[in-house]
Design a protein around this motif. Structure first.
Motif, PDB file in Angstrom:
ATOM      1  N   ARG A 154       0.615  -1.043   0.136  1.00 26.49           N
ATOM      2  CA  ARG A 154       0.184   0.153   0.114  1.00 26.49           C
ATOM      3  C   ARG A 154       0.838   1.169  -0.065  1.00 26.49           C
ATOM      4  O   ARG A 154       1.901   1.336   0.333  1.00 26.49           O
ATOM      5  CB  ARG A 154      -0.958   0.019   1.279  1.00 26.49           C
ATOM      6  N   VAL A 155       0.370   2.264  -0.406  1.00 28.72           N
ATOM      7  CA  VAL A 155       0.875   3.647  -0.584  1.00 28.72           C
ATOM      8  C   VAL A 155       0.440   4.527   0.480  1.00 28.72           C
ATOM      9  O   VAL A 155      -0.744   4.731   0.597  1.00 28.72           O
ATOM     10  CB  VAL A 155       0.702   4.227  -2.049  1.00 28.72           C
ATOM     11  N   LEU A 156       1.313   5.307   1.044  1.00 30.04           N
ATOM     12  CA  LEU A 156       1.005   6.435   2.207  1.00 30.04           C
ATOM     13  C   LEU A 156       0.741   7.626   1.379  1.00 30.04           C
ATOM     14  O   LEU A 156       1.567   8.155   0.476  1.00 30.04           O
ATOM     15  CB  LEU A 156       2.216   6.559   3.094  1.00 30.04           C
ATOM     16  N   LEU A 157      -0.480   8.337   1.659  1.00 32.07           N
ATOM     17  CA  LEU A 157      -0.870   9.442   1.119  1.00 32.07           C
ATOM     18  C   LEU A 157      -1.102  10.279   2.374  1.00 32.07           C
ATOM     19  O   LEU A 157      -1.618  10.033   3.439  1.00 32.07           O
ATOM     20  CB  LEU A 157      -1.963   9.626   0.067  1.00 32.07           C
ATOM     21  N   VAL A 158      -1.095  11.769   2.311  1.00 29.17           N
ATOM     22  CA  VAL A 158      -1.220  12.642   3.238  1.00 29.17           C
ATOM     23  C   VAL A 158      -2.228  13.795   2.791  1.00 29.17           C
ATOM     24  O   VAL A 158      -2.206  13.977   1.543  1.00 29.17           O
ATOM     25  CB  VAL A 158      -0.073  13.398   3.750  1.00 29.17           C
ATOM     26  N   ARG A 159      -2.815  14.384   3.539  1.00 35.16           N
ATOM     27  CA  ARG A 159      -3.552  15.544   3.222  1.00 35.16           C
ATOM     28  C   ARG A 159      -3.250  16.774   4.127  1.00 35.16           C
ATOM     29  O   ARG A 159      -3.398  16.622   5.406  1.00 35.16           O
ATOM     30  CB  ARG A 159      -5.119  15.265   3.596  1.00 35.16           C
ATOM     31  N   LYS A 160      -3.060  17.844   3.658  1.00 31.88           N
ATOM     32  CA  LYS A 160      -2.428  18.928   4.380  1.00 31.88           C
ATOM     33  C   LYS A 160      -3.621  19.747   5.074  1.00 31.88           C
ATOM     34  O   LYS A 160      -4.730  19.745   4.425  1.00 31.88           O
ATOM     35  CB  LYS A 160      -1.558  19.864   3.456  1.00 31.88           C
ATOM     36  N   ARG A 161      -3.397  20.337   6.104  1.00 29.87           N
ATOM     37  CA  ARG A 161      -4.631  21.033   6.706  1.00 29.87           C
ATOM     38  C   ARG A 161      -4.948  22.235   5.727  1.00 29.87           C
ATOM     39  O   ARG A 161      -4.470  22.849   5.207  1.00 29.87           O
ATOM     40  CB  ARG A 161      -4.018  21.865   7.914  1.00 29.87           C
ATOM     41  N   GLY A 162      -6.505  22.163   5.934  1.00 31.03           N
ATOM     42  CA  GLY A 162      -7.114  23.194   5.069  1.00 31.03           C
ATOM     43  C   GLY A 162      -7.380  22.912   3.602  1.00 31.03           C
ATOM     44  O   GLY A 162      -7.665  23.679   2.701  1.00 31.03           O
ATOM     45  N   THR A 163      -7.020  21.793   3.346  1.00 31.52           N
ATOM     46  CA  THR A 163      -6.953  21.280   1.837  1.00 31.52           C
ATOM     47  C   THR A 163      -7.949  20.073   1.925  1.00 31.52           C
ATOM     48  O   THR A 163      -8.310  19.493   2.638  1.00 31.52           O
ATOM     49  CB  THR A 163      -5.726  20.936   1.075  1.00 31.52           C
ATOM     50  N   SER A 164      -8.057  19.630   0.512  1.00 23.97           N
ATOM     51  CA  SER A 164      -9.061  18.380   0.353  1.00 23.97           C
ATOM     52  C   SER A 164      -8.603  17.239  -0.371  1.00 23.97           C
ATOM     53  O   SER A 164      -8.901  16.039  -0.477  1.00 23.97           O
ATOM     54  CB  SER A 164     -10.551  18.738  -0.372  1.00 23.97           C
ATOM     55  N   ALA A 165      -7.368  17.446  -1.164  1.00 24.18           N
ATOM     56  CA  ALA A 165      -6.763  16.244  -1.891  1.00 24.18           C
ATOM     57  C   ALA A 165      -5.612  15.607  -1.079  1.00 24.18           C
ATOM     58  O   ALA A 165      -4.797  16.172  -0.481  1.00 24.18           O
ATOM     59  CB  ALA A 165      -6.167  16.928  -3.209  1.00 24.18           C
ATOM     60  N   PHE A 166      -5.633  14.234  -1.377  1.00 26.53           N
ATOM     61  CA  PHE A 166      -4.528  13.582  -0.508  1.00 26.53           C
ATOM     62  C   PHE A 166      -3.390  13.441  -1.667  1.00 26.53           C
ATOM     63  O   PHE A 166      -3.720  13.274  -2.979  1.00 26.53           O
ATOM     64  CB  PHE A 166      -5.043  11.945  -0.403  1.00 26.53           C
ATOM     65  N   MET A 167      -2.157  13.327  -1.296  1.00 29.31           N
ATOM     66  CA  MET A 167      -1.047  13.448  -2.010  1.00 29.31           C
ATOM     67  C   MET A 167       0.218  12.615  -1.315  1.00 29.31           C
ATOM     68  O   MET A 167       0.251  12.294  -0.253  1.00 29.31           O
ATOM     69  CB  MET A 167      -0.573  14.631  -2.291  1.00 29.31           C
ATOM     70  N   GLN A 168       1.268  12.524  -2.108  1.00 26.80           N
ATOM     71  CA  GLN A 168       2.344  12.198  -1.553  1.00 26.80           C
ATOM     72  C   GLN A 168       3.124  13.135  -0.373  1.00 26.80           C
ATOM     73  O   GLN A 168       2.865  14.317  -0.359  1.00 26.80           O
ATOM     74  CB  GLN A 168       3.728  12.135  -2.529  1.00 26.80           C
ATOM     75  N   PRO A 169       3.683  12.566   0.521  1.00 27.17           N
ATOM     76  CA  PRO A 169       4.403  13.398   1.407  1.00 27.17           C
ATOM     77  C   PRO A 169       5.518  14.043   0.652  1.00 27.17           C
ATOM     78  O   PRO A 169       5.946  13.450  -0.080  1.00 27.17           O
ATOM     79  CB  PRO A 169       4.878  12.444   2.463  1.00 27.17           C
ATOM     80  N   GLY A 170       5.992  15.069   1.296  1.00 32.34           N
ATOM     81  CA  GLY A 170       6.889  15.839   0.707  1.00 32.34           C
ATOM     82  C   GLY A 170       6.797  17.403   0.660  1.00 32.34           C
ATOM     83  O   GLY A 170       5.928  17.754   1.395  1.00 32.34           O
ATOM     84  N   GLY A 171       7.578  18.008  -0.221  1.00 29.49           N
ATOM     85  CA  GLY A 171       7.362  19.511   0.073  1.00 29.49           C
ATOM     86  C   GLY A 171       8.554  20.491  -0.784  1.00 29.49           C
ATOM     87  O   GLY A 171       9.482  19.831  -1.625  1.00 29.49           O
ATOM     88  N   LYS A 172       8.386  21.436  -0.600  1.00 30.36           N
ATOM     89  CA  LYS A 172       9.554  22.558  -1.354  1.00 30.36           C
ATOM     90  C   LYS A 172      10.876  22.368  -0.650  1.00 30.36           C
ATOM     91  O   LYS A 172      11.226  22.190   0.457  1.00 30.36           O
ATOM     92  CB  LYS A 172       9.112  23.860  -1.280  1.00 30.36           C
ATOM     93  N   ARG A 173      11.976  22.448  -1.522  1.00 32.32           N
ATOM     94  CA  ARG A 173      13.411  22.846  -0.865  1.00 32.32           C
ATOM     95  C   ARG A 173      13.516  23.974  -0.315  1.00 32.32           C
ATOM     96  O   ARG A 173      13.257  24.987  -0.955  1.00 32.32           O
ATOM     97  CB  ARG A 173      14.549  22.339  -2.123  1.00 32.32           C
ATOM     98  N   ASP A 174      14.286  23.768   0.724  1.00 30.10           N
ATOM     99  CA  ASP A 174      14.719  25.035   1.491  1.00 30.10           C
ATOM    100  C   ASP A 174      16.010  25.594   0.618  1.00 30.10           C
ATOM    101  O   ASP A 174      16.717  24.783   0.099  1.00 30.10           O
ATOM    102  CB  ASP A 174      15.128  25.224   2.928  1.00 30.10           C
ATOM    103  N   PRO A 175      16.417  26.797   0.747  1.00 29.31           N
ATOM    104  CA  PRO A 175      17.587  27.412   0.150  1.00 29.31           C
ATOM    105  C   PRO A 175      18.834  26.518   0.277  1.00 29.31           C
ATOM    106  O   PRO A 175      19.124  26.367   1.587  1.00 29.31           O
ATOM    107  CB  PRO A 175      17.725  28.862   0.470  1.00 29.31           C
TER     108      PRO A 175
END
Length: 136
Positions: free
Chosen positions: A19-40
């Motif tokens: 099975r694949v892990l999906l997350v939903r960020k607070r205030g949003t409705s879509a489930f997606m992969q964990p991750g995010g933007k790179r810091d400088p």
């Protein structure tokens, strides 16, 4: 009107049953992969390790990192934007607990996702990739 591209790193995390892990960020409705933007100054691995620790409270297993490709899709939460994701298959260690901006998490069968709203990147690229025999 398209306004730009958000560049992110994303993780494909699977359990022993495939099975694949999906997350939903607070205030949003879509489930997606964990991750995010790179810091400088961060490379993909450093950014992914930080995001996994911040969002899920667990640690990425460094030896497990497998580049799976770069994908483009319509952004799930930013109207008019696109997302460009560098996707990595990873294993994690420690308890997985939604933290910070993560409101919910779910484990799904990539071949038979439940009736939930999926981010376009997850729906169109990640789940089909996770269904490939070489990924099982």
């Amino acid at each position: 009107m398209e306004t730009g591209t958000i560049r992110v790193v994303a993780a494909l995390i699977r359990d022993a049953a495939g099975r694949v892990l999906l997350v939903r960020k607070r205030g949003t409705s879509a489930f997606m992969q964990p991750g995010g933007k790179r810091d400088p100054g961060e490379d993909d691995v450093a950014a992914l390790a930080r995001e996994i620790a911040e969002e899920l409270g667990c640690r990425m297993v460094r030896d497990s990192i497998q580049p799976l490709g770069e994908f483009d899709a319509v952004a799930a939460n930013e109207p008019g934007w696109r997302v460009h994701a560098c996707l990595y298959g990873i294993d994690v260690t420690g308890d997985i607990v939604p933290n910070r901006e993560i409101d919910a998490m779910i484990w799904i069968d990539p071949a038979a996702p439940p009736d939930i709203l999926l981010a376009p990147l997850t729906r169109d690229h990640v789940l089909p990739l996770a269904c490939r025999p070489s990924m099982a």
